[in-house]
Design a protein around this motif. Sequence first.
Motif, PDB file in Angstrom:
ATOM      1  N   TYR B 137       7.373   5.787 -15.134  1.00  0.00           N
ATOM      2  CA  TYR B 137       7.343   7.175 -14.687  1.00  0.00           C
ATOM      3  C   TYR B 137       6.638   8.040 -15.707  1.00  0.00           C
ATOM      4  N   ALA B 181       5.333   8.362  -2.235  1.00  0.00           N
ATOM      5  CA  ALA B 181       6.754   8.693  -2.330  1.00  0.00           C
ATOM      6  C   ALA B 181       7.120   9.827  -1.375  1.00  0.00           C
ATOM      7  N   ILE B 184       6.939   8.542   2.332  1.00  0.00           N
ATOM      8  CA  ILE B 184       8.075   7.703   2.739  1.00  0.00           C
ATOM      9  C   ILE B 184       9.333   8.568   2.887  1.00  0.00           C
ATOM     10  N   ASP B 312       2.616  -0.167  -5.783  1.00  0.00           N
ATOM     11  CA  ASP B 312       3.494  -1.256  -5.347  1.00  0.00           C
ATOM     12  C   ASP B 312       3.214  -1.578  -3.876  1.00  0.00           C
ATOM     13  N   ALA B 314       4.838  -3.308  -1.871  1.00  0.00           N
ATOM     14  CA  ALA B 314       6.047  -3.258  -1.032  1.00  0.00           C
ATOM     15  C   ALA B 314       6.171  -1.904  -0.342  1.00  0.00           C
ATOM     16  N   MET B 318       6.052  -0.859   3.759  1.00  0.00           N
ATOM     17  CA  MET B 318       7.209  -0.207   4.369  1.00  0.00           C
ATOM     18  C   MET B 318       6.841   0.885   5.368  1.00  0.00           C
TER      19      MET B 318
END
Lengths: 323, 323, 323, 323
Positions: B137, B181, B184, B312, B314, B318
């Motif tokens: 981060y 972020a 999602i 990422d 993943a 998603m």
Amino acid sequence: MKKIGVFTSGGDSPGMNACIRAVVRTALHEGLAVAGIRRGYQGFIDGDIYDMDHHSVSNIIQQGGTILRSARCSEFHSPEGRQQAYENLAKFGIDGIVAIGGDGTFTGASIFMQEHPEIKFVGCPGTIDNDLLGTDYTIGYDTAINTAMEAIDKIRDTASAHDRLFFIEVMGRDAGFIAMAAGIATGAEAILIPETHTDIEGLIKKLEWGWENKKNSSIVVVAEGDEAGGAHKIAEMVKARLSRYEIKVSILGHIQRGGRPSCMERVRASRMGVAATQALIAGKSNVMIGIVNNQIVYTPFHQCIKEHQQMDSALVEMVDVLS
Amino acid sequence: MKKIGVFTSGGDSPGMNACIRAVVRTALHEGLAVAGIRRGYQGFIDGDIYDMDHHSVSNIIQQGGTILRSARCSEFHSPEGRQQAYENLAKFGIDGIVAIGGDGTFTGASIFMQEHPEIKFVGCPGTIDNDLLGTDYTIGYDTAINTAMEAIDKIRDTASAHDRLFFIEVMGRDAGFIAMAAGIATGAEAILIPETHTDIEGLIKKLEWGWENKKNSSIVVVAEGDEAGGAHKIAEMVKARLSRYEIKVSILGHIQRGGRPSCMERVRASRMGVAATQALIAGKSNVMIGIVNNQIVYTPFHQCIKEHQQMDSALVEMVDVLS
Amino acid sequence: MKKIGVFTSGGDSPGMNACIRAVVRTALHEGLAVAGIRRGYQGFIDGDIYDMDHHSVSNIIQQGGTILRSARCSEFHSPEGRQQAYENLAKFGIDGIVAIGGDGTFTGASIFMQEHPEIKFVGCPGTIDNDLLGTDYTIGYDTAINTAMEAIDKIRDTASAHDRLFFIEVMGRDAGFIAMAAGIATGAEAILIPETHTDIEGLIKKLEWGWENKKNSSIVVVAEGDEAGGAHKIAEMVKARLSRYEIKVSILGHIQRGGRPSCMERVRASRMGVAATQALIAGKSNVMIGIVNNQIVYTPFHQCIKEHQQMDSALVEMVDVLS
Amino acid sequence: MKKIGVFTSGGDSPGMNACIRAVVRTALHEGLAVAGIRRGYQGFIDGDIYDMDHHSVSNIIQQGGTILRSARCSEFHSPEGRQQAYENLAKFGIDGIVAIGGDGTFTGASIFMQEHPEIKFVGCPGTIDNDLLGTDYTIGYDTAINTAMEAIDKIRDTASAHDRLFFIEVMGRDAGFIAMAAGIATGAEAILIPETHTDIEGLIKKLEWGWENKKNSSIVVVAEGDEAGGAHKIAEMVKARLSRYEIKVSILGHIQRGGRPSCMERVRASRMGVAATQALIAGKSNVMIGIVNNQIVYTPFHQCIKEHQQMDSALVEMVDVLS
């Protein structure tokens, strides 16, 4: 009065759900049936109408947007469309309606009632712009100015870090109420609104003065409907003359329409929803509910449509003193 | 090590103040003197440097922006400028520096240390973009994604009320971390980022499918650096093909750089500031502090500059499953 | 009038800083000197007074608390203390004072002016409780009700998840304004305030009815000064009778005094600060500034002290209809 | 695997809805049916189970609480109760379950699976306390620390205005994670947690030192499970020794369980919901999903139940350096 319909129309605004909830609960409390009409006048045309009970409005007081949604509807502009709307209302047994919206909404209602006077409309002022005559506050305004203010507060952080000059455009095509409140609350160096003449020369002088006197950031709040143009255009004009400054533009946009309503928003929207329903029961019609000096008042639709809320000149004068 | 300087450079980000506070308090706790350098490398050149004590950083942990401010500085690009910077540091007795910024900041520090190796630099990753190698981060990222998310939540309210399709542009010129972020978290129908190929045809099909399956609003989050263009351009491409939908664009802009830092932001920024100061005392130099797997790690500046944090996969996968 | 002093006294409230800023900037704009007096009347006694300029109030409009701080001061209750205060004011050349606080503050000012009539006081209503006569809104109220509402919204989330009954105590020792607004805005099932008789039997019946009609949570908002007791005591009484329900208590406490002021708070506090300063210049004294029906009004201190703002009965009646 | 059930149990936490949404959408995406079980294990017993589709989880990602609700259930503690639960699951055709909760939830699942091994459980860590082994972050923690931090920020405003010492109690019966993060983020002078010995003498010395060194407010954050007692008790102990200070206590309480989830909360909760569903499909069972070092990991239930997440000693040490 046996059954009340409720709908939202025009641009949505935070607090509309609190108002819908108040209409539904008051109607039920008074022994009336109540129905929701979806997507503004489009729902009249389509018969997109459903019966509501106590639970239909549970847990919505805190939500932005409108559970009844909104839409533009060209069919309602024709007598045939309005006839179809009337038939749908008759089919659902609706004889009174709470219309939550702005002057476009009330214009539609006025025309409809001339053709179908047996349906009574009472309005609630639902718009973030606060420019409706007959009420100190419209539903959505208090939340919108908080949203705009919080956004400008954030921009001030980064403006100060970088010695920047920001032109920030807020909503308000015809009225500067959002710009004025959000601008004063964020210590804006200037606030440009449709209600007053925008003096670009004076603005440039002021910004130069501020810069030379060691302000490390400047914020100019611009209502989108300012007669000198939007934030981009005004920024260009200033940039041409103040070339040594780093100038940025930010358009706050649609965030100002959404979000959870503020506390006073919910209280006022609830109060107006109660009052609108009670007004229908008392036989009132063709009027908009407002809160003036903390009292419920009724303003004929035709007056709300014709005139607008005036900007308080005391606020205009304050800007120069405080920044 | 006798006296530590601290500065912020590049785009400001929320949490920088918490990091500055941690550097100052840690230095004092370890018996060192500490000075603030204002406006990034410009303050090196100008000697805009001041001694700081415990109170210099009181009540700043919760503030956005940076009390040390930031600026671009072309003079630091020349050896003469850097020589002048060196002389100013020497004059103030500064022998170690915590640099809070991004890869541009660390590049400057690297070049400076080649010429003036007696001054030690340790970096802290300060950028909302989260694209620096060597840390999970960066300082500012967590706050920026919360700000973007809250704005998109508000837009969702009004999008749902009006059955609209919104293209919302978030910051991220080279990286899609904010877009991913925030997208999602707000249930965006699609998220367009620089790291992946943007398939406009596929996007249109997806939006059509969603619309036909009774979604009453759609949100597409676009990182400003998406290779297909910004939100305005992509909206135009889609509008040409999906003419029956009402399409709106919103550019979130600079609100994403400001605001009060989130809790994890302040904790991580504090931790990095402590670690950077301790690293200088321990003789480390030419490295950026990061937190990886909840541990402090040190990554050489040249590596942070050359490579970037990977998205990422993943998360990418998603989006289709969840929207 | 040559030099204006400004101070805050009594419980602090959000917006006080916006008011201080307005006093300072207006005084300077009108060519007067201005000084800050720290820690309420204690600063009068201690001579804790400092000259303020334009920058003294930069970047404070958005901050909660008060940069001038507040304190209780027993010495000001004696003529000797007030004599010392007078001498300090004379030493600093202060001949007019803006007092930001509540009725205790204005009582002190009244007594002082009887002994030292050459110092003029004008008051601004600074209290979260909104119970001062002579103004529709006190400085701090709008922010406090938003804070309370947001807290109760959060509690509603967990109350609904667990089918719980919550008694939530908000501030208001003598007045139920915070309870009423926050309660209506969060759809509270009942709101217990000092202004009305609390009927525990009726409350229990109402809660039983709600529970049986499938409400999955209930919130009762209690003003701390309710004559039946605080939230803990009332919860005990109810628990003894409704043993099958899981009852929880939450005391919101001091969060209600802090936080960044809302937009209307900042606008109103600014407006009152401007008006107070202009009133002093115009020779007014011994009056509190208020905003009634959106106009500036002046109410003599002795009246503000004797009487209180009345609770609007329309709000009381709404609670039963809407919950 | 044909049909997946999902439920929430134990104390609710923000982000549970995002996790439910991810489970439902992933199951549907993978071609499985999915059902919601209401009110935790009580819903197993009562057969309070309903089929869910894509729309069942629309517009919930941003909501606090849990749409499936939660409850305690004593009947599930008996084999007869669990047999009835099993029969209900069989009746609804459920053969895999995602359990969102804490160690109590996973204990129940473990016992159930010993008796009925044909039903597979995978867990997601849902608790604000962050004390579960096998994951860096539990669902709810990030939001809870932001909520606690924002409340403490507000209290700091009023504490500073009045030179007060505040003892603020946050949630955490067995763990100090909320206290530690919220305390560091608000610059607390001391943080008292169950994991470390609380030295009242040392605390008093520290507070005296701070006061004498002109701190104008002090905040002590206390985890409710601190072995020296809650905030009220510790405040009493300190008050007896530091009589000249004005000491206040605030119990933040249930606001920490509610509220809209933060961005990382929603992202992580979504990711865990996806992973739990995929794990069930892949034949995994009796494990809790966690995110460690940004990777999905699986920890056997019995391990999550037996051990707890350790407090990072780096954070404990930071408090003294930074305050």
